[in-house]
Design an enzyme around this catalytic site. Structure first.
Site, mmCIF file in Angstrom:
data_model
loop_
_atom_site.group_PDB
_atom_site.id
_atom_site.type_symbol
_atom_site.label_atom_id
_atom_site.label_comp_id
_atom_site.label_asym_id
_atom_site.label_seq_id
_atom_site.Cartn_x
_atom_site.Cartn_y
_atom_site.Cartn_z
ATOM 1 N N ASP A 30 27.300 -50.055 18.857
ATOM 2 C CA ASP A 30 26.748 -48.809 18.320
ATOM 3 C C ASP A 30 26.047 -48.111 19.487
ATOM 4 O O ASP A 30 24.947 -48.502 19.889
ATOM 5 C CB ASP A 30 25.762 -49.097 17.187
ATOM 6 C CG ASP A 30 25.195 -47.821 16.596
ATOM 7 O OD1 ASP A 30 25.991 -46.933 16.230
ATOM 8 O OD2 ASP A 30 23.958 -47.716 16.500
ATOM 9 N N GLU A 91 32.119 -46.718 17.498
ATOM 10 C CA GLU A 91 32.181 -45.587 16.584
ATOM 11 C C GLU A 91 32.706 -44.359 17.321
ATOM 12 O O GLU A 91 32.346 -44.122 18.475
ATOM 13 C CB GLU A 91 30.783 -45.305 16.032
ATOM 14 C CG GLU A 91 30.735 -44.319 14.900
ATOM 15 C CD GLU A 91 29.340 -44.210 14.313
ATOM 16 O OE1 GLU A 91 29.231 -44.338 13.087
ATOM 17 O OE2 GLU A 91 28.378 -44.013 15.073
ATOM 18 N N ASP A 164 20.313 -50.474 15.016
ATOM 19 C CA ASP A 164 21.534 -50.274 15.792
ATOM 20 C C ASP A 164 22.394 -51.547 15.816
ATOM 21 O O ASP A 164 23.614 -51.469 15.881
ATOM 22 C CB ASP A 164 21.195 -49.859 17.231
ATOM 23 C CG ASP A 164 20.279 -48.652 17.271
ATOM 24 O OD1 ASP A 164 20.778 -47.534 17.097
ATOM 25 O OD2 ASP A 164 19.066 -48.846 17.449
#
Length: 190
Positions: A30, A91, A164
């Site tokens: 992340d 992501e 995170d």
């Protein structure tokens, strides 16, 4: 932070990660300029997800961006060498109101991709809606719902911190779900 937890995925009906005896280990990342979360998840041949490790690479916003990017690269490279993932998942870039923040985010993503590709590891990218759908079953789920489901799927006693790290674990779970679905589809097509 080294933690290992295992959970049997049998109750997950149609979204079960059922595969044959092949193991798969994924490093989810992340990306962030102040904290980059990471999570290593393994799917074993007995339909179990195992949380191998998770944490956050914390950086000072006062440090120059090139120094932060270098620290992220070094730490991710070290994690890849330590945990030997089969794949890395991150992501995709999402819409950002602030263009400057989006550029910095993109630079961190590039460093994460470089850390993986420089060690000959494939990188998969997922949209936030896809990640939420894979973990919660609903693409518009709230962040807290995703974190709770990550803890539940990995049989963790508490929600992984920093936040995170929970997001990185969700990205890894999404990749494992996608990988196992594709394997099942390919097996049926044969």
């Amino acid at each position: 932070m080294q933690r290992i937890h295992t959970v049997n995925l049998e109750p997950l009906s149609s979204t079960s990660l059922l595969v044959d005896s092949q193991k798969m280990r994924v490093l989810g990342i992340d990306c962030g300029t102040e904290c980059t979360g990471y999570g290593v998840v393994e799917l074993d041949g007995c339909q179990k997800l195992e949380c191998v490790s998770y944490g956050g690479i914390r950086l000072s916003p006062r440090d120059p961006l090139p120094q932060r990017l270098s620290a992220i690269f070094d730490r991710l490279s070290s994690l890849i060498q330590q945990h030997q993932p089969d794949r890395v998942a991150i992501e995709e870039i999402f819409y950002a109101v602030n263009g400057k923040s989006a550029l910095k985010f993109g630079q961190v993503r590039g460093v994460a991709m470089l850390a993986a590709s420089s060690q000959k590891i494939n990188v998969a990218e997922y949209a936030p809606l896809t990640i939420k759908s894979a973990v919660v079953g609903y693409g518009r789920a709230e962040k807290e719902q995703v974190q709770l489901m990550v803890a539940r799927l990995l049989n963790l006693q508490e929600i992984p911190q920093p936040a995170d790290a929970a997001d990185a674990l969700a990205i890894a779970i999404c990749d494992l779900h996608t990988w196992s679905t594709l394997r099942r589809q390919n097996a049926v097509a044969r």
